[in-house]
Design a protein around this motif. Sequence first.
Motif, PDB file in Angstrom:
ATOM      1  N   CYS A   1      -5.171   4.952   5.180  1.00  9.22           N
ATOM      2  CA  CYS A   1      -5.445   5.682   4.106  1.00  9.22           C
ATOM      3  C   CYS A   1      -4.999   6.907   4.673  1.00  9.22           C
ATOM      4  O   CYS A   1      -4.301   7.749   3.946  1.00  9.22           O
ATOM      5  CB  CYS A   1      -6.820   5.896   3.688  1.00  9.22           C
ATOM      6  N   HIS A   2      -5.517   7.409   5.656  1.00  5.31           N
ATOM      7  CA  HIS A   2      -5.271   8.869   6.204  1.00  5.31           C
ATOM      8  C   HIS A   2      -4.021   9.192   7.007  1.00  5.31           C
ATOM      9  O   HIS A   2      -3.619  10.068   7.301  1.00  5.31           O
ATOM     10  CB  HIS A   2      -6.467   9.264   7.349  1.00  5.31           C
TER      11      HIS A   2
ATOM     12  N   LEU B   1      -1.924   3.097   2.267  1.00  2.85           N
ATOM     13  CA  LEU B   1      -2.575   2.590   0.980  1.00  2.85           C
ATOM     14  C   LEU B   1      -2.875   3.787   0.376  1.00  2.85           C
ATOM     15  O   LEU B   1      -3.560   3.694  -0.703  1.00  2.85           O
ATOM     16  CB  LEU B   1      -3.883   2.050   1.692  1.00  2.85           C
ATOM     17  N   ALA B   2      -2.442   5.153   0.672  1.00  2.00           N
ATOM     18  CA  ALA B   2      -2.905   6.531   0.330  1.00  2.00           C
ATOM     19  C   ALA B   2      -2.211   6.288  -1.325  1.00  2.00           C
ATOM     20  O   ALA B   2      -3.022   7.025  -2.237  1.00  2.00           O
ATOM     21  CB  ALA B   2      -2.292   7.458   0.874  1.00  2.00           C
TER      22      ALA B   2
ATOM     23  N   LEU C   1      -4.443   4.656  -4.027  1.00  5.05           N
ATOM     24  CA  LEU C   1      -5.796   5.257  -4.168  1.00  5.05           C
ATOM     25  C   LEU C   1      -5.784   6.060  -5.427  1.00  5.05           C
ATOM     26  O   LEU C   1      -4.733   6.929  -5.819  1.00  5.05           O
ATOM     27  CB  LEU C   1      -6.408   5.849  -3.145  1.00  5.05           C
TER      28      LEU C   1
ATOM     29  N   PRO D   1      -6.236  10.784  -0.399  1.00  5.30           N
ATOM     30  CA  PRO D   1      -7.140  11.110   0.922  1.00  5.30           C
ATOM     31  C   PRO D   1      -7.034  12.656   1.428  1.00  5.30           C
ATOM     32  O   PRO D   1      -5.700  13.165   1.292  1.00  5.30           O
ATOM     33  CB  PRO D   1      -6.706  10.198   2.148  1.00  5.30           C
TER      34      PRO D   1
END
Length: 630
Positions: free
Chosen positions: A398-399, A409-410, A413, A417
């Motif tokens: 994510c980050h 995956l950011a 979302l 993030p």
Amino acid sequence: MDVPLVAARAVHFAGAISLTGVFGFAALIGGRTSPRLRARFARLGWISAAMALLVVPPWLLFVAQNMSADTLAATIASGTARTVLIDTQFGHVVVLRVVLLLALLPCIAWIGKRRSVDGIAATLAAVSLAAVAWQGHAGADFGWAGAIHLTADVTHVIAAGLWLGALLPLALLLRDPSDIADRYVVARRFSSLGVICVAALLASGAVNTWYLVGSLPALLGTPYGQTLLAKLALVAALLMLAAINRWHLVPQLAAMRDDRAARRLARHAAIEAVLGLGVIAIVAALGTMVPAAHEQPWWPLPYRLSLAAVAAPSLRLQAMVTGILALLGLALLISGIWWRRLWAVVAGAALFLGLGWRPIELLAVAATPTSYAVSPEPFAVPSIADGSALYQQHCVSCHGPDGEGDGPLAAKLPVMPPNLASPQMASRRPGDLFWSLTAGGSDGVMPSFAALDPVQRWDLLDFLQAQREALAATSTLIAGVTVAPAPRAPDFALPVPQGDAGTLQALRAQSTVLLVFATLPQSQARLDQLQSWRAALGKAGVALVTIEDAPGIRAVYALYERRPQVPPQPPAAHVEFLIDRAGYIRARWRPGDTPDWTQLPALQREIAATTQTTTTTFTPVIPTGHVHEG
């Protein structure tokens, strides 16, 4: 809490304090005492001595059991109590205090008969009571700090003995049908002694609190601090009664011809003695607890006060002015109540209530239960390496690899993030970041990592801190020393200890460090050159540390090798870092960089610049993480 140990301590302290107070009252307060009153004093002395002496054996057993972490039966059978008595400071002090208490026994029969005997007995009792300080937290400190703490603790217990221990003798004298004038003189003397003792208690208590608690978060957010607050509440009630006695009842004792004021004063003294027993019980418990300064505070309030909330000059000025006016209002309110001036009470209440909320509102920021927690882990290679592994496992998707919120995956979302490398993230308290990991994000997107143990969560934060500092120094960490804020050098165990320095932290406390990461055979010529310069480097105040085969250390220090506008590259075959004595990486050199460190004069100039920036021009950045100093 070890209830039997606390109970034994409380009974012993109550007896020792009472015995000191009885003799202190007879020696310092005096007054004409009847045979009946002397008999009562002696009876109180015998009871106090019995409490102090008879509880010593079980106290010793409970301490031995606590040290051995065994059952009481096993502790008795193993002879641990004998070992504690013979081989520990606690045991040596026990022997000394028992000898002094036994020496006091013949003096009990002479209480109130001869002031000289009472004075000697009071001195012995005070010395025995003062020795308690060597059995507590103060007795474990060393150096000047230990001497100050021990002095404060000795002062505290002696003042408590002379004030609290003398309350029952005062109550007995005031209830004795003797001359009213004599009772007034005694009450005045006791009041004067009480003022001195209270001043000593407040001053020494402040010193003890500084050593054992150290901060408001530790006072409010630890079991030790909260127990201490209970003690302070009882002390406040004691002081309130003492003030009523001194300023209201003692003058009445002189003005009234009957003994109503004496009875009220005796009743107040008895109530104070009961409150004093409560204080003694709490002190007995505190001595068995871990001091608040050594615990992680759990902040109980939803807000905390921070100057960071008033960064704007206008807000800072407003907070300062309203705070000063509110304090003036509080002082005016108290003085109005004291001197019975209605206008002062009204004006003070208006100022205090009308403006007191404003500085709190301006300074208040949201807090978490762990806002004031700090990492128990040193900022070191093992912690950062473990944190890096955890980051790759749980966070990178994510980050992103650099924590900038650009992981694969950011985009999927509902909430992007946060950028973990941003200055805003750097300004947050480590404890608040720890709570975010523990509880998860408030938006419901970031999961909770409470399944990780606390050490792992702190390791993860140490890695993020190291990564953030390294990214911030990408454009400033070059071969030439600059005055720009620099990243901290993670600590590690030296491959070959240099003298008494077994870690990088210990070595850089003694000198500037030239840390060399080498790969053979590519680095052989440079290593030979550095070895030939070892004497010149030592004369310049530089210690040479060479790392050839330590992939864990090399991987962590690779964080500090990024170049501006260049994608991350594998670690170079050879790289050198200059680390100043404050623990900051001040310069980095790889073959081909300028200034050219293969020229000794160029390297010496950078070494001199490192020393200069550390001592004169460079203001170190206060790290947001917790750094353990040796």
